[in-house]
Design a protein around this motif. Sequence first.
Motif, PDB file in Angstrom:
ATOM      1  N   ARG A 175       0.302  36.747  32.195  1.00 54.81           N
ATOM      2  CA  ARG A 175      -0.998  36.096  32.359  1.00 54.81           C
ATOM      3  C   ARG A 175      -0.802  34.596  32.562  1.00 54.81           C
ATOM      4  O   ARG A 175       0.146  34.001  32.030  1.00 54.81           O
ATOM      5  CB  ARG A 175      -1.900  36.357  31.145  1.00 54.81           C
ATOM      6  N   GLU A 176      -1.701  33.999  33.309  1.00 58.32           N
ATOM      7  CA  GLU A 176      -1.600  32.580  33.651  1.00 58.32           C
ATOM      8  C   GLU A 176      -1.647  31.699  32.408  1.00 58.32           C
ATOM      9  O   GLU A 176      -0.999  30.635  32.354  1.00 58.32           O
ATOM     10  CB  GLU A 176      -2.742  32.208  34.602  1.00 58.32           C
ATOM     11  N   SER A 177      -2.399  32.118  31.402  1.00 55.25           N
ATOM     12  CA  SER A 177      -2.549  31.304  30.195  1.00 55.25           C
ATOM     13  C   SER A 177      -1.254  31.158  29.413  1.00 55.25           C
ATOM     14  O   SER A 177      -1.158  30.319  28.516  1.00 55.25           O
ATOM     15  CB  SER A 177      -3.627  31.910  29.278  1.00 55.25           C
ATOM     16  N   ALA A 178      -0.238  31.984  29.713  1.00 59.94           N
ATOM     17  CA  ALA A 178       1.031  31.911  28.984  1.00 59.94           C
ATOM     18  C   ALA A 178       2.027  30.957  29.630  1.00 59.94           C
ATOM     19  O   ALA A 178       3.065  30.660  29.039  1.00 59.94           O
ATOM     20  CB  ALA A 178       1.651  33.305  28.888  1.00 59.94           C
ATOM     21  N   VAL A 179       1.723  30.466  30.829  1.00 60.90           N
ATOM     22  CA  VAL A 179       2.687  29.651  31.575  1.00 60.90           C
ATOM     23  C   VAL A 179       3.015  28.364  30.837  1.00 60.90           C
ATOM     24  O   VAL A 179       4.186  27.975  30.693  1.00 60.90           O
ATOM     25  CB  VAL A 179       2.150  29.355  32.993  1.00 60.90           C
ATOM     26  N   ALA A 180       2.001  27.664  30.355  1.00 62.14           N
ATOM     27  CA  ALA A 180       2.208  26.344  29.754  1.00 62.14           C
ATOM     28  C   ALA A 180       3.129  26.412  28.541  1.00 62.14           C
ATOM     29  O   ALA A 180       4.005  25.554  28.364  1.00 62.14           O
ATOM     30  CB  ALA A 180       0.865  25.723  29.371  1.00 62.14           C
ATOM     31  N   ALA A 181       2.955  27.437  27.692  1.00 62.60           N
ATOM     32  CA  ALA A 181       3.763  27.547  26.480  1.00 62.60           C
ATOM     33  C   ALA A 181       5.234  27.726  26.814  1.00 62.60           C
ATOM     34  O   ALA A 181       6.110  27.195  26.111  1.00 62.60           O
ATOM     35  CB  ALA A 181       3.263  28.709  25.628  1.00 62.60           C
ATOM     36  N   TYR A 189      11.311  27.356  35.762  1.00 62.55           N
ATOM     37  CA  TYR A 189      10.675  28.316  36.661  1.00 62.55           C
ATOM     38  C   TYR A 189       9.884  29.333  35.843  1.00 62.55           C
ATOM     39  O   TYR A 189      10.467  30.101  35.072  1.00 62.55           O
ATOM     40  CB  TYR A 189      11.723  29.047  37.498  1.00 62.55           C
ATOM     41  N   VAL A 190       8.567  29.341  36.005  1.00 65.30           N
ATOM     42  CA  VAL A 190       7.703  30.287  35.297  1.00 65.30           C
ATOM     43  C   VAL A 190       6.743  30.907  36.304  1.00 65.30           C
ATOM     44  O   VAL A 190       5.992  30.176  36.976  1.00 65.30           O
ATOM     45  CB  VAL A 190       6.915  29.619  34.150  1.00 65.30           C
ATOM     46  N   LEU A 191       6.746  32.224  36.410  1.00 71.83           N
ATOM     47  CA  LEU A 191       5.913  32.941  37.370  1.00 71.83           C
ATOM     48  C   LEU A 191       5.047  33.971  36.652  1.00 71.83           C
ATOM     49  O   LEU A 191       5.478  34.542  35.640  1.00 71.83           O
ATOM     50  CB  LEU A 191       6.788  33.668  38.396  1.00 71.83           C
ATOM     51  N   VAL A 192       3.863  34.199  37.177  1.00 75.83           N
ATOM     52  CA  VAL A 192       3.011  35.277  36.682  1.00 75.83           C
ATOM     53  C   VAL A 192       3.381  36.548  37.443  1.00 75.83           C
ATOM     54  O   VAL A 192       3.484  36.549  38.673  1.00 75.83           O
ATOM     55  CB  VAL A 192       1.520  34.948  36.866  1.00 75.83           C
ATOM     56  N   ASP A 193       3.597  37.639  36.714  1.00 71.47           N
ATOM     57  CA  ASP A 193       4.044  38.892  37.315  1.00 71.47           C
ATOM     58  C   ASP A 193       3.033  39.389  38.352  1.00 71.47           C
ATOM     59  O   ASP A 193       1.831  39.131  38.254  1.00 71.47           O
ATOM     60  CB  ASP A 193       4.230  39.951  36.222  1.00 71.47           C
ATOM     61  N   GLU A 317      -1.980  38.038  21.712  1.00 74.31           N
ATOM     62  CA  GLU A 317      -2.016  36.662  22.213  1.00 74.31           C
ATOM     63  C   GLU A 317      -1.870  35.619  21.095  1.00 74.31           C
ATOM     64  O   GLU A 317      -2.572  34.621  21.042  1.00 74.31           O
ATOM     65  CB  GLU A 317      -3.296  36.403  23.010  1.00 74.31           C
ATOM     66  N   ARG A 318      -0.915  35.854  20.206  1.00 76.27           N
ATOM     67  CA  ARG A 318      -0.599  34.833  19.202  1.00 76.27           C
ATOM     68  C   ARG A 318       0.132  33.673  19.857  1.00 76.27           C
ATOM     69  O   ARG A 318       0.745  33.808  20.901  1.00 76.27           O
ATOM     70  CB  ARG A 318       0.278  35.433  18.102  1.00 76.27           C
ATOM     71  N   ASP A 319       0.096  32.536  19.196  1.00 78.48           N
ATOM     72  CA  ASP A 319       0.793  31.353  19.688  1.00 78.48           C
ATOM     73  C   ASP A 319       1.880  30.964  18.704  1.00 78.48           C
ATOM     74  O   ASP A 319       1.908  29.859  18.186  1.00 78.48           O
ATOM     75  CB  ASP A 319      -0.206  30.201  19.886  1.00 78.48           C
TER      76      ASP A 319
END
Length: 326
Positions: A175-181, A189-193, A317-319
């Motif tokens: 998910r896009e919301s996980a990229v920043a973390a 390099y971080v990509l959304v599947d 979706e824990r941080d």
Amino acid sequence: MKRAQYAERGPVPQDVVEAVDAELPPPGPGQALVAVLAAPINPSDLLQLTGQYGILPPLPATPGNEGVGRVLALGPHVENVHVGQVVLLPAGSGTWTTQMIADAASLLPLPSEADPRQLSMLTVNPPTAWLLLTEIVDLEPGDWVIQNAANSAVGGYLVQIAKHRGLKLINVVRRESAVAAVKELGAEYVLVDGEDLPRRVKEITGGAKVALGIDAVGGAATERLAHCVGRGATVVNYGAMSGEACHASPADIIFRDVRLRGFWVSAWYGAATPQRKIEVLGKIAQLIASGELSAKVQATYPIERIKEAVAAAAAGERDGKILLVP
């Protein structure tokens, strides 16, 4: 003292575990009394509570597969540890407790200057990440590796260990919301599947071979990683976050000679020599003590709030990690 305990297994893990009062005898010959400083709640712990893990202890049981403690007292004939020393608790020893009796020979002394919360997560996830990058295929600095579930606990350690080893790591999240973390950990390099993942990976690598794919999701995500790696490369699966069996295309397996294999750190612990375990865990402990390796902690709980802690660990979706700090 208090400890967590469960006498039955069920689909909702926080419903079957509770905090109970307990007493311990003084340590006997070769034993140590240890105060537990911190113990994480891992997915494997939750799966043991629900009865879905590969190893299930007899009931009633105290959960907790890893943790760190401080030696309070020693029985006769103990020479490898001393009172006041910070030690790694034995794997699978039931660490969700305020105090425990352990065989002193099974305790690994740890750097006293390191954060005990970080040291408490030493046994399961960091060795998984370390071994995935050292024992599946021979990797040299500059080699390309791809992983999915990059925002998971193991994924975060993979980001840091790959950087330490000079590897080029492509990180995939769902998910896009996980990229920043993931980028906060230093990932380049971080990509959304997605279905076009192989194309985007090729753009990043410039067509260079991806030597290893690391899969924690299963299902179609496994197949997408297989599409991304090079001819003769390996995809290793260590988890099934999708709840689905790994998919693999005959076009990859037969015509491109992509190998699919599994990895389970518990099996490694069962097969590795004591010296090898000390070598791997000692190296990781040094990286933690230096601050080069760490994991984000979302919240800490005492044993008395075990139900809340388990519910928080089971939430999506824990941080960061949920830790028990007895």
